[in-house]
Design a protein around this motif. Structure first.
Motif, short mmCIF file in Angstrom:
data_model
loop_
_atom_site.label_atom_id
_atom_site.label_comp_id
_atom_site.label_asym_id
_atom_site.label_seq_id
_atom_site.Cartn_x
_atom_site.Cartn_y
_atom_site.Cartn_z
N ALA A 141 1.07 -1.19 0.06
CA ALA A 141 -0.08 -0.21 0.06
C ALA A 141 0.72 1.25 -0.07
N SER A 142 1.80 1.05 0.68
CA SER A 142 2.89 2.38 0.67
C SER A 142 3.35 2.48 -0.53
N VAL A 143 3.71 1.88 -1.18
CA VAL A 143 4.25 2.23 -2.79
C VAL A 143 3.09 2.72 -3.55
N ILE A 199 2.83 6.70 -2.13
CA ILE A 199 3.91 7.37 -2.63
C ILE A 199 3.79 7.73 -4.14
N ALA A 200 3.46 6.60 -4.84
CA ALA A 200 3.26 7.06 -6.49
C ALA A 200 2.21 8.04 -6.47
N GLN A 254 7.06 2.62 -11.26
CA GLN A 254 8.12 3.86 -11.58
C GLN A 254 8.44 3.87 -10.02
N VAL A 255 7.85 4.11 -8.94
CA VAL A 255 8.58 4.10 -7.59
C VAL A 255 9.28 3.16 -7.16
N ALA A 256 8.81 1.72 -7.45
CA ALA A 256 9.52 0.48 -7.14
C ALA A 256 10.93 0.53 -7.81
N ASP A 287 10.63 9.12 2.02
CA ASP A 287 10.15 8.16 0.83
C ASP A 287 10.78 6.69 1.03
N MET A 288 12.23 6.68 1.02
CA MET A 288 12.82 5.29 1.35
C MET A 288 12.47 4.73 2.47
#
Length: 324
Positions: free
Chosen positions: A245-247, A250-251, A260-262, A300-301
């Protein structure tokens, strides 16, 4: 496209490569026309690092990549792999990394790819019946002969990496690494950094799980690998969906896609990391390559620390193929 150096022997590749396996096996029905168009589009966008193997098809993926690169070979960095036996019908047999087999496979790969040299030659899986020193020596001879430029290992553990590197310099390790598969961080990644070996993460999008459009195992066709993947099944699927869910959050905040975030997370792990997301569609390729424009800050990280993934990363029947 940023160019990154992998290892200390001179290997350079685009910051994101293209995994070609899914064009020929494991993920749905092949579409050679669209796959070739995707390879051409990759070159146009500065993605120059292409990953294949004799096992993919088997054999057909190397031939497909060779066809796509006809007339554009000098623009590409080709990585392929040896390590298996196949019968006359293409049925996969036992591991085989004997030096004479490596030499024979290399000639076949050169022929299918339509080239006079391979940029990277990986041992696909560690063969416990053949000392890694013999494997490294055989690849080293091919490099000295000009048929191969750089030596790589795939799914190798710390001791194997050290022994191989002591015999002939290893430029790159290919292994699974992503937001949902971080086992290499404890022991393997430190060895790579110590020895100056580059990292090529495969399945950087968790076999599609991190793209936000993953489905339950039973919803994939019989020809799709994920139908048998433990992480797409039952309670594992539910737990992994919640963890990702956090991915998605942030996306959404960055106006990007989860994929793209991954990929941006992996790119931020070091300049010696070159992920190879796989696709056979131009649309998905373009989405993936745009990950190089995503900037993740420390917050973010930290938010992207998903914890341990639910379920083993391979079905039990496959685990023997992945010993390090």
């Amino acid at each position: 496209m940023e160019i990154r150096q992998l290892g200390r022997q001179g290997l350079k590749a685009s910051a994101l490569g293209l995994g070609c396996m899914g064009m020929s096996r494991s993920y749905g029905t092949p579409d050679d026309v669209e796959s070739i168009a995707t390879i051409h589009r990759a070159l146009d966008l500065g993605c120059t690092f292409f990953d294949t193997a004799e096992m993919y098809g088997p054999f057909t993926n190397e031939a497909l990549l060779g066809e796509a690169l006809r007339g554009r070979r000098d623009e590409a960095v080709i990585a392929t792999k040896f390590g298996w036996e196949f019968d006359e019908n293409g049925v996969q047999g036992e591991l085989n990394s004997r030096p004479e087999h490596i030499r024979w496979v290399t000639e076949q790969s050169l022929r299918r790819l339509g080239t006079d040299h391979l940029d990277v030659l990986y041992q696909h899986r560690v063969d416990l019946n053949v000392p890694i020193e013999e494997v490294a020596g055989a690849v080293g001879e091919l490099i000295e002969a000009g048929k191969v430029r750089y030596f790589g290992l795939s799914e190798a553990g710390p001791e194997t990496i050290r022994r191989a590197h002591a015999t002939f310099p290893v430029s790159v390790l290919q292994t699974e690494y992503s937001l949902w598969e971080r086992d290499i961080e404890a022991e393997i990644l430190p060895v790579l950094r110590e020895l100056g070996i580059g990292l090529v993460p495969y399945s950087p999008l968790g076999r599609g799980f991190l793209t936000s459009d993953a489905r339950r195992a039973e919803d994939y066709p019989e020809t799709d690998y994920r139908r048998n993947d433990p992480r797409f099944q039952g309670a594992n699927f539910d737990a992994n969906t919640a963890a990702a869910a956090s991915v998605r959050e942030i996306a959404a905040r960055k106006g990007a896609t989860p994929a793209q975030v991954a990929l941006a997370w992996l790119l931020a792990r070091g300049e010696d990391v070159v992920p190879i997301p796989g696709t056979k569609r131009r649309e998905r390729l373009e989405e993936n390559l745009a990950a190089t424009d995503i900037v993740l800050d420390d917050a973010d990280m930290a938010a992207l620390d998903l914890g341990e993934t639910a379920g083993p990363r391979y079905p039990e029947a496959f685990m023997g193929m992945n010993g390090r």
